[in-house]
Design an enzyme around this catalytic site. Structure first.
Site, mmCIF file in Angstrom:
data_model
loop_
_atom_site.group_PDB
_atom_site.id
_atom_site.type_symbol
_atom_site.label_atom_id
_atom_site.label_comp_id
_atom_site.label_asym_id
_atom_site.label_seq_id
_atom_site.Cartn_x
_atom_site.Cartn_y
_atom_site.Cartn_z
ATOM 1 N N GLY A 1 -84.180 -44.593 -38.394
ATOM 2 C CA GLY A 1 -84.546 -45.645 -37.454
ATOM 3 C C GLY A 1 -83.583 -45.786 -36.295
ATOM 4 O O GLY A 1 -83.557 -46.819 -35.630
ATOM 5 N N TYR B 1 -76.707 -31.705 -29.623
ATOM 6 C CA TYR B 1 -77.713 -32.481 -28.891
ATOM 7 C C TYR B 1 -78.479 -31.575 -27.935
ATOM 8 O O TYR B 1 -77.877 -30.845 -27.138
ATOM 9 C CB TYR B 1 -77.040 -33.611 -28.119
ATOM 10 C CG TYR B 1 -78.001 -34.434 -27.308
ATOM 11 C CD1 TYR B 1 -78.945 -35.233 -27.935
ATOM 12 C CD2 TYR B 1 -77.959 -34.397 -25.920
ATOM 13 C CE1 TYR B 1 -79.838 -35.982 -27.191
ATOM 14 C CE2 TYR B 1 -78.845 -35.155 -25.174
ATOM 15 C CZ TYR B 1 -79.779 -35.944 -25.811
ATOM 16 O OH TYR B 1 -80.660 -36.687 -25.083
ATOM 17 N N ARG C 1 -91.111 -42.070 -46.977
ATOM 18 C CA ARG C 1 -91.857 -43.332 -46.971
ATOM 19 C C ARG C 1 -93.020 -43.203 -46.015
ATOM 20 O O ARG C 1 -93.196 -42.181 -45.344
ATOM 21 C CB ARG C 1 -90.949 -44.476 -46.508
ATOM 22 C CG ARG C 1 -90.311 -44.200 -45.144
ATOM 23 C CD ARG C 1 -89.667 -45.416 -44.551
ATOM 24 N NE ARG C 1 -88.840 -45.116 -43.399
ATOM 25 C CZ ARG C 1 -89.288 -44.900 -42.172
ATOM 26 N NH1 ARG C 1 -90.589 -44.922 -41.928
ATOM 27 N NH2 ARG C 1 -88.455 -44.650 -41.175
#
Length: 460
Positions: A163, A201, A292
């Site tokens: 998240g 990155y 999930r």
């Protein structure tokens, strides 16, 4: 088959799960905090049980309270939704210890799959490309050595959660110390796990994920891929299914990689495998497994017709998947936009308050997942998500047009929202043309958009 399910969540996902349970003929008990006693989910569930005060740590994040609530209300299963403790292996284990079915993977599968470092190691074992970087690093100095090896910029990422929490972009060596302290501290606070790993990155990348389902009979299927590139601070704003214009055979390779990863975990339930795609080079790297249900699952449902939440319930109840791989045939394109109670013109400041007006559009191939209603009070204790607007079309252009039209007809009074921003994003030529990357919203769009809004206010 499950008989009664405790829903250990709130907001739109609680409403979504209640509806799926109704379709499956399963009774629902909704766990609510004091702040959510009058929520839409509380009005829809067969029964509600208050698990504590508004503070998440004393309600939705308290595993003991959740399991106890399931036991005292006679539930034979618990659905964690997403967020809160949905990816905590401790909740899955606590349910197993209490004789309650966890609607999700076993604690062991969650530990292996939900832990980013462990999942990356598994991907390497299976020959799946993984982005350059490290496994878990022990301290700041080790992180610095890895960053020097792979080259700046790098991402510091929490191993035990997701998240966007516990994640920091480090552009220069002198920024690493502060980023390390911030990332590890946030990870420890959010997940009870301060472990960090380092990843190279990629500046102009796309975020693509694959929805996977697995049952106890060993059946593992993918339900297609999604594009989640449009993000702000690693939080997704717009999602699409299927992912558009993937180079060469990358799309098929991602689907195959995701199936193999989940099959290797003996995983029962819904999972999402996330990848970073370098569209210019035609390469990709595995990022993580979300053990999930995902917020963006509706876009996949809209193009495949597979009800992912009902499949979760069937799997947990021992019935197995109701669909096979050959049944998954994506039809058309779908776009989802998240609407939050935030003011984007003021740095995305949360805007709690009472909804004086809430009117959502209706139409064919249009879906709005929400727990809002006129008079409902948005409280400051939880995530600010109000609704997800999902539109389907025969192709991407039609899907984008349908969602834009829906946003123009959304009526909200009482709190500021991100709906206007979302509409402007979907109208931008870069988005329409698919020429975006994971930092596009922050680097190419928001500064100009904010300046334009400020100029409008001065003119008025």
């Amino acid at each position: 088959m499950l008989r009664r399910v405790l829903i250990a969540n709130r907001g739109e996902i609680a409403v979504r799960i209640i509806r799926a349970c109704f379709e499956e003929g399963i009774e629902t008990v909704l766990a609510v905090s004091e702040a959510d006693r009058r929520s839409l989910g509380a009005q829809m569930a067969d029964r509600t049980v208050c698990i504590g005060p508004a503070a998440p740590a004393e309600s939705y994040l308290d595993i003991d309270r959740l399991v106890t609530a399931a036991k005292v209300t006679g539930c034979d299963a618990l659905h964690p939704g997403y967020g809160f403790v949905s990816e905590r292996a401790e909740l899955s284990q606590a349910c197993a210890d209490a004789g309650i079915v966890f609607v999700g993977p076993s604690a062991e599968a969650m530990r292996r799959g939900g832990d980013k470092a462990t999942a990356r190691a598994l991907a390497r074992e299976l020959g799946i490309a993984v982005g350059a970087g490290s496994d878990v690093v022990g301290d700041e100095e080790e992180a610095r050595r890895v960053a020097e090896q792979v080259g700046y910029p790098v991402l510091l990422k929490a191993a035990g959660g997701g998240g966007g929490r516990g994640m920091r972009l480090v552009e220069r060596p002198e920024d690493l110390a502060g980023a390390w302290a911030s990332a590890s501290g946030e990870a420890e606070q959010a997940f009870g796990d301060g472990r960090i790993f380092v990843e190279r990155y990629v500046r102009r990348a796309r975020h693509v994920e694959v929805q996977v389902l697995g049952d106890a009979g060993g059946n593992v299927i993918h339900v297609g891929h999604r594009d989640c590139t449009l993000q702000r601070r690693y939080q997704k704003l717009v999602e699409e299914a299927p992912a558009y214009d993937l180079p060469g055979t990358v799309g098929d390779e991602l689907l195959d990689a995701a199936r193999r990863l989940i099959a290797a975990l003996d995983y029962h339930g819904a999972a999402t495998c996330e990848f970073l795609v370098d569209a210019e080079r035609g390469t990709y790297g595995f990022l993580e497994i979300n053990a999930r249900l995902q917020v963006e699952h509706p876009v996949t449902e809209m193009v495949t017709g597979v009800d992912i939440v009902r499949e979760q319930l069937r799997i947990a109840g021992g019935e197995g998947l109701s669909v096979g791989q050959d049944d998954v045939r994506p039809d058309g394109h779908a776009v989802e936009v998240r609407i939050n109670a935030e003011d984007p013109a003021r740095g995305f400041l949360p805007t709690p308050g009472t909804l004086e007006r809430w009117g959502v559009p209706q139409g064919r191939d249009l879906r709005v997942d929400t727990a809002c209603y006129p008079g409902w009070t948005i409280v400051p204790y939880y995530d600010s998500l109000l609704a997800k607007v999902i539109g389907r079309g025969a192709d991407r252009d039609e899907a984008l047009a349908r969602v834009r039209r829906a946003l123009r007809h959304l009526r909200v009074d009482g709190v500021a929202t991100t709906a206007g921003l979302a509409l402007d994003v979907l109208e931008h030529p870069d988005v329409v043309g698919g020429n975006v990357h994971t930092r596009w919203l922050e680097e190419d769009f928001l500064a100009g958009w904010t300046a334009a809004r400020e100029a409008e206010e001065v003119t008025v």
